[in-house]
Design a protein around this motif. Sequence first.
Motif, PDB file in Angstrom:
ATOM      1  N   PRO A 232       1.073  -1.511  -0.026  1.00 55.62           N
ATOM      2  CA  PRO A 232      -0.166   0.100  -0.389  1.00 55.62           C
ATOM      3  C   PRO A 232       0.812   1.510   0.151  1.00 55.62           C
ATOM      4  CG  PRO A 232       0.490  -0.838   1.939  1.00 55.62           C
ATOM      5  CD  PRO A 232       0.946  -1.888   1.353  1.00 55.62           C
ATOM      6  N   GLY A 233       0.229   2.147  -0.710  1.00 51.59           N
ATOM      7  CA  GLY A 233       1.045   3.668  -0.967  1.00 51.59           C
ATOM      8  C   GLY A 233      -0.170   4.552  -0.662  1.00 51.59           C
ATOM      9  N   ASP A 234       0.191   5.729  -0.774  1.00 51.83           N
ATOM     10  CA  ASP A 234      -0.783   6.902  -0.317  1.00 51.83           C
ATOM     11  C   ASP A 234      -0.098   8.656  -1.935  1.00 51.83           C
ATOM     12  OD1 ASP A 234       2.310   7.597  -0.099  1.00 51.83           O
ATOM     13  OD2 ASP A 234       1.510   8.598   2.075  1.00 51.83           O
ATOM     14  N   PHE A 235      -0.232   7.297  -2.682  1.00 42.69           N
ATOM     15  CA  PHE A 235       0.429   8.802  -3.834  1.00 42.69           C
ATOM     16  C   PHE A 235       1.294   9.580  -3.186  1.00 42.69           C
ATOM     17  CE2 PHE A 235      -3.960   7.885  -5.407  1.00 42.69           C
ATOM     18  CZ  PHE A 235      -3.483   6.870  -5.889  1.00 42.69           C
ATOM     19  N   THR A 236       2.395   9.282  -2.517  1.00 45.83           N
ATOM     20  CA  THR A 236       3.118  10.445  -1.830  1.00 45.83           C
ATOM     21  C   THR A 236       4.469   9.613  -2.180  1.00 45.83           C
ATOM     22  OG1 THR A 236       4.323   9.872   0.448  1.00 45.83           O
ATOM     23  CG2 THR A 236       2.559  11.823  -0.301  1.00 45.83           C
ATOM     24  N   GLU A 237       5.626  10.594  -2.480  1.00 46.99           N
ATOM     25  CA  GLU A 237       7.199   9.569  -2.659  1.00 46.99           C
ATOM     26  C   GLU A 237       7.583   9.230  -1.728  1.00 46.99           C
ATOM     27  OE1 GLU A 237      11.512  11.772  -4.312  1.00 46.99           O
ATOM     28  OE2 GLU A 237       9.585  13.448  -4.036  1.00 46.99           O
ATOM     29  N   GLU A 238       7.112   9.747  -0.435  1.00 49.58           N
ATOM     30  CA  GLU A 238       7.548   8.807   0.928  1.00 49.58           C
ATOM     31  C   GLU A 238       6.686   7.642   1.215  1.00 49.58           C
ATOM     32  OE1 GLU A 238       9.904   7.634   4.092  1.00 49.58           O
ATOM     33  OE2 GLU A 238      10.011   9.255   2.943  1.00 49.58           O
ATOM     34  N   GLY A 239       5.535   8.240   0.352  1.00 49.34           N
ATOM     35  CA  GLY A 239       5.192   6.830   0.007  1.00 49.34           C
ATOM     36  C   GLY A 239       5.684   5.632  -0.619  1.00 49.34           C
ATOM     37  N   GLY A 240       5.911   6.026  -1.258  1.00 47.51           N
ATOM     38  CA  GLY A 240       6.756   4.722  -2.655  1.00 47.51           C
ATOM     39  C   GLY A 240       7.946   3.968  -1.807  1.00 47.51           C
ATOM     40  N   ARG A 241       8.979   5.271  -1.610  1.00 46.95           N
ATOM     41  CA  ARG A 241       9.875   5.282  -0.709  1.00 46.95           C
ATOM     42  C   ARG A 241       9.767   3.434   0.460  1.00 46.95           C
ATOM     43  NH1 ARG A 241      11.142   9.255   1.386  1.00 46.95           N
ATOM     44  NH2 ARG A 241      12.607   9.781  -0.737  1.00 46.95           N
ATOM     45  N   ARG A 242       8.923   4.026   1.126  1.00 47.60           N
ATOM     46  CA  ARG A 242       8.278   3.308   2.486  1.00 47.60           C
ATOM     47  C   ARG A 242       7.804   1.564   1.595  1.00 47.60           C
ATOM     48  NH1 ARG A 242       5.454   6.541   4.603  1.00 47.60           N
ATOM     49  NH2 ARG A 242       3.771   6.029   3.517  1.00 47.60           N
ATOM     50  N   ALA A 243       7.065   1.887   0.770  1.00 48.30           N
ATOM     51  CA  ALA A 243       6.039   0.762   0.231  1.00 48.30           C
ATOM     52  C   ALA A 243       7.523   0.042  -0.702  1.00 48.30           C
ATOM     53  CB  ALA A 243       5.578   0.971  -0.607  1.00 48.30           C
ATOM     54  N   MET A 244       8.065   0.145  -1.204  1.00 49.49           N
ATOM     55  CA  MET A 244       9.032  -0.132  -1.697  1.00 49.49           C
ATOM     56  C   MET A 244      10.207  -1.002  -0.964  1.00 49.49           C
ATOM     57  SD  MET A 244      10.451  -0.549  -5.218  1.00 49.49           S
ATOM     58  CE  MET A 244      10.320  -3.011  -4.962  1.00 49.49           C
ATOM     59  N   ARG A 245      10.312  -0.957   0.200  1.00 49.82           N
ATOM     60  CA  ARG A 245      11.039  -1.159   1.673  1.00 49.82           C
ATOM     61  C   ARG A 245      10.871  -2.774   1.681  1.00 49.82           C
ATOM     62  NH1 ARG A 245      12.655   4.625   4.143  1.00 49.82           N
ATOM     63  NH2 ARG A 245      14.968   5.022   3.160  1.00 49.82           N
ATOM     64  N   GLU A 246       8.989  -1.871   1.606  1.00 50.94           N
ATOM     65  CA  GLU A 246       8.684  -3.689   2.473  1.00 50.94           C
ATOM     66  C   GLU A 246       9.003  -4.445   1.193  1.00 50.94           C
ATOM     67  OE1 GLU A 246       4.545  -1.795   3.565  1.00 50.94           O
ATOM     68  OE2 GLU A 246       5.245  -0.545   4.466  1.00 50.94           O
ATOM     69  N   LEU A 247       8.098  -3.911   0.094  1.00 51.94           N
ATOM     70  CA  LEU A 247       8.277  -4.947  -0.711  1.00 51.94           C
ATOM     71  C   LEU A 247       9.711  -5.505  -0.563  1.00 51.94           C
ATOM     72  CD1 LEU A 247       6.644  -3.010  -3.906  1.00 51.94           C
ATOM     73  CD2 LEU A 247       6.224  -5.224  -2.443  1.00 51.94           C
ATOM     74  N   LEU A 248      10.909  -4.789  -0.887  1.00 54.48           N
ATOM     75  CA  LEU A 248      11.971  -5.802  -1.218  1.00 54.48           C
ATOM     76  C   LEU A 248      12.667  -6.749   0.322  1.00 54.48           C
ATOM     77  CD1 LEU A 248      14.448  -2.432  -1.881  1.00 54.48           C
ATOM     78  CD2 LEU A 248      13.701  -4.808  -3.475  1.00 54.48           C
ATOM     79  N   ALA A 249      11.876  -6.085   1.635  1.00 54.72           N
ATOM     80  CA  ALA A 249      11.914  -7.209   2.815  1.00 54.72           C
ATOM     81  C   ALA A 249      11.231  -8.474   2.410  1.00 54.72           C
ATOM     82  CB  ALA A 249      11.330  -6.137   3.921  1.00 54.72           C
TER      83      ALA A 249
END
Length: 351
Positions: A232-249
Motif C-alpha cells: 500500500p502507498g498513498d500517492f506520495t514520494e515518501e509512501g513510495g519509498r516506504r512501500a518499496m522497502r517493504e516489498l524488498l523485505a
Amino acid sequence: MAGHAARGRGGGRPTLEEVAARAGVGRGTASRVINGSPRVSAATRTAVEAAVAELGYVPNTAARALAANRTDAIALVVPEPETRFFAEPYFSDMLRGVGAQLSETEMQLLLIFAGNDQRRQRLAQYLAAHRVDGVLLVSVHADDPLPDLLSQLEIPAVISGRRCAEEPLPSVDSDNFAGACAAVDHLLARGRTAIATITGRLDVYGAQRRLDGYRAALRDAGRPVDERLIAPGDFTEEGGRRAMRELLAACPEVDAVFAGSDVMAAGARQALREAGRRIPDDVALVGFDDSAIARHMDPPLTSVRQPIEEMGRAMIDLLLAEIADDRPAAVRRLERRQLVLPTELVERDSS
C-alpha cells in the motif's frame, strides 16, 4: 471621435437604455439581442449591434449575472492539503486544462482547498449561499461528504475520478484499469517474473481500478497473484519509498514494480538505489501519469499516460452543460454523464 462615441450622454459609460434608443427599440429587446436570444428579427439584431458598435457599449456582466441569478464563477475544490496539491504534477496539469478551457468564457475560477473538517465546514457555508454557479471536484475519496452536499444543494458539479462504479455525479476519468493492464503486460513481455505493485490510497476509486488491472493482467497471463507483492502507498514520494522497502523485505526476488503514480515511482527508485538494485537491470520500474517527473527521472521512467489536461478541459465542458441545463437536478442525474478517456503506455529506459 472614437473616444467621444464611447461615452454616454452624461459623459460616462454608455448604458443599455442609450443603445436601445439609438437602435429605435425597447430596452428589453436590446437586452435580448445582447444576451444572444433567438427571439428577435434579423433587422432588429442588426440595428442593436450597430448601436452597440457606435456607442462602444460594454455589457455589465455583473448586472447580467445578478439578473439571471448567476455569479459567473465556478469553484475548483481540492479536498487535499495544499502541500500535496503543489507537490504533484497531476493537479497542476488538471488546473492548466481547466484554465485553458475556461479562458474561452467569461466565467471566473476559484481554487478552494478543503483538506480538513474546518475547511469543509466553511466551504459548505459558502456553497449553501450559492456564491458559485458550479463546482469541479478533484481527488475525492470514497467517504468524502462534499459530493452529497452538492447534490442536496442542487449545485451543478462534475467530479474528476469516480468514487465508485455507480457514481451519481457527472464525472471525467481516465481508464485506470486498462492503463494498469498495459503496464503489467509490458513487464511480462520483458520477461519479468516477480512483478510487484505499489498502490495509491484504496479509498480512491482510481487506485482500486489500477490494482484491479494489475491483478487481471497477471491472471490473464496465467500467473498467480502473490499478495506479498502488493504494497500500500498513498500517492506520495515518501509512501513510495516506504512501500518499496517493504516489498524488498517481504520478497527480495522482486524484479519489476508497477507504481500507481510517478511520484510513488520516484520514491521507489530511491529505495531501490539504497538497496543497491539497478534500474532496469535488476528491477524494472513503471509509473502512472506520465508527468514531468517521468521524463526527468534517471533513467527516464516508463509510465502510463493519463490525458490530464484533456480531462480538465472535458470537466469544464460537462460543467458548463450542467449549468446551462435548466431541467430539475433529479432529471439530470438520471443521465449520469460519465466520460472515460483512454490511457497510453509510454516506454522509456526504466523498463
